[in-house]
Design an enzyme around this catalytic site. Structure first.
Site, PDB file in Angstrom:
ATOM      1  N   GLU A 167      44.236  61.861  -5.237  1.00 50.93           N
ATOM      2  CA  GLU A 167      43.847  60.448  -5.187  1.00 50.93           C
ATOM      3  C   GLU A 167      44.283  59.808  -3.873  1.00 50.93           C
ATOM      4  O   GLU A 167      43.582  58.958  -3.319  1.00 50.93           O
ATOM      5  CB  GLU A 167      44.470  59.675  -6.357  1.00 50.93           C
ATOM      6  CG  GLU A 167      43.936  60.085  -7.724  1.00 50.93           C
ATOM      7  CD  GLU A 167      42.483  59.705  -7.921  1.00 50.93           C
ATOM      8  OE1 GLU A 167      41.628  60.270  -7.220  1.00 50.93           O
ATOM      9  OE2 GLU A 167      42.209  58.853  -8.777  1.00 50.93           O
TER      10      GLU A 167
ATOM     11  N   THR B 220      35.068  50.649  -0.992  1.00 53.37           N
ATOM     12  CA  THR B 220      36.450  50.472  -1.430  1.00 53.37           C
ATOM     13  C   THR B 220      37.126  49.383  -0.600  1.00 53.37           C
ATOM     14  O   THR B 220      37.895  48.575  -1.118  1.00 53.37           O
ATOM     15  CB  THR B 220      37.231  51.794  -1.279  1.00 53.37           C
ATOM     16  OG1 THR B 220      36.500  52.819  -1.949  1.00 53.37           O
ATOM     17  CG2 THR B 220      38.603  51.700  -1.903  1.00 53.37           C
TER      18      THR B 220
END
Lengths: 307, 307
Positions: A128, A181
């Site tokens: 991640e 994002t």
């Protein structure tokens, strides 16, 4: 040589009030991965179908996560990974988490489980970190543990698996638009009012209590987000209409999945889930926005073997 | 004429991370009240022992709360109240809440329960409004419902009774100093960082999960407050030493009760509670600060009849 084929599920992070701390695991959308181990060294990703992602292990979330696990083992092995991506990157339902969590889960299985499921979380978090710059756990934890998870704390990492009522269903609609994002982050504010924070943590308490006490209505009343959703929902076309339509068809609650653009709803039972999905479907169909839609029970165990 | 004598317990509001939303009910410290109803009109407070409080009904929290209840009834009755205050005003363990919640609970009993316990909360909140200018529910809710309560929302009022593990004990030490409510409020900040807010709601989720799942250690790990305690604890002499001493003796957690100056700790079992109380006692004894100390199981039912 040992080989395993797995299903690595999508996940819903945040769940309205539970921003950064609550997530749950889906069952009808996920990637398929084949992992082999054999004597040797190195992590090799030999095939990726369904997505244009780097095969170099140090640039791929699955490769980085597996390497983090291998770094803690005093054992030379070679790992080979193939991935069939069904979860689209940037969808907001844990695409990168499925790859990184799936890879470490599979390697751990093949090695006869030197690590407990909770221990695998910190390895998957390294994937991640590569994907988003932030080693968050709110997708990898539900993928690895199944069900609903609460991140009580990051330092030290303290993750709690929560019970939930058995007829709980999730509906996820993914409009085919890109939310960067950087945009999803840029709209957040670094400070919140104490009043809003108290409202939010009252709802977090309510959501956790509703899950633990099998109280569907309490879950529904608690799926409220006064801090993140008002800011991020403006990046998602027709968000308010989709939410209104879902609630009108009996959804317990509805909000942004992860950082979007997917929108999730929860319902009690499959009949309501079908009606909610139909209503969400109509909104995007009428707006001529392409979308995928999933109806899923909550996946109680997370990643599983399918060979 | 009908008459009832009741015990109206002290309560711990806030419970570290649960600022403004979580509270619990004590069993070994509380006021005694005698309430009578008879034909007529008006609320009369005829005797108050143990505290210098106004007897005029419209200036007394018990009087105001009862009047709020009567205003919703289509019935002429006269209410007479006497109060023996054992909970000191300004102690931080729900002194005003005990009076207002006790009075409405007693009148409701005498009238054969026209209102459900949850309904009584909004009347008792009117007493809190008189006492502090703010109609908060985090003391009156646990006094009326017993056990642990979560205020999921104020608008609409949504209060959830939480289960808890049966060996849970509370220890409360009340140093005999005055913390002005205005000071306790003045130190709070109107804005908090999103990072701190997330830490706090992770802990709220953990505390609720720990209570629901009978997980003492999770309760302990979650009794952390990164927002209010760092600001308010400076108003309480020897706070850090008391907390350190309590935790060293096995307390699950320790924090400010209400807005202080009382300090609470939770423990598993009476033996640990006794050790924790002894350690807290020592700190204030050595510092030559007068104090009261209470060890209590959690009161599962709240206010009760004692005649």
């Amino acid at each position: 040589m040992k080989k395993i084929k797995i299903f690595s599920p999508g996940t819903i992070a945040n769940l309205s009030c539970g921003f950064d701390v609550i997530g749950c695991c889906l069952d009808t959308i996920g990637d398929e991965m084949t992992i082999t181990i054999e004597p040797g060294t190195g992590v090799f990703i030999t095939k990726i179908e369904g997505a244009d992602l780097p095969k170099e292990a140090h640039l791929n979330v699955a490769g980085v996560a597996v390497q983090a696990l291998l770094d803690e083992l005093d054992q030379d092995i070679q790992v080979t990974i193939t991935i069939l991506k069904n979860i689209k990157a940037g969808s907001g339902i844990g695409s990168s988490a499925a790859s990184s969590a799936g890879a470490v889960w599979a390697v751990n299985e093949l090695l006869n489980k030197p690590f407990a499921p909770h221990d695998l979380i910190r390895f998957a978090m390294q994937g991640e970190k590569l994907a988003s710059g932030n080693a968050h756990a709110d997708n990898v934890a539900p993928a690895l543990l199944g069900g609903f998870t609460l991140i009580r704390s990051y330092t030290p990492l303290d993750i709690v698996k929560l019970p939930y009522p058995e007829d709980l269903m999730a509906i996820v609609v993914h409009p085919q638009i890109e939310v960067k994002t950087s945009d999803a982050r840029a709209v957040l504010k670094q400070n919140v009012t104490l009043t809003d924070a108290i409202t939010q943590w009252g709802n977090v308490g309510g959501l956790v209590a509703g899950l633990c006490l099998n109280d569907y209505q309490l879950i529904g009343r608690s799926l409220e987000d006064v801090i993140i959703e008002p800011l991020r929902s403006i990046l998602i076309p027709k968000f308010e209409q989709v939410k209104k339509a879902a609630l009108a068809q009996g959804a317990l609650g509805c909000g942004i999945s992860g950082s979007g653009p997917s929108i999730f709803a929860l319902s009690q039972g499959i009949e309501t889930a079908n009606e909610v999905a139909k209503a969400m479907h109509e909104v995007y169909k009428n707006a001529e926005i392409d979308f995928d839609i999933y109806i899923s029970n909550i996946n109680s165990t997370g990643i599983r073997r399918i060979d």
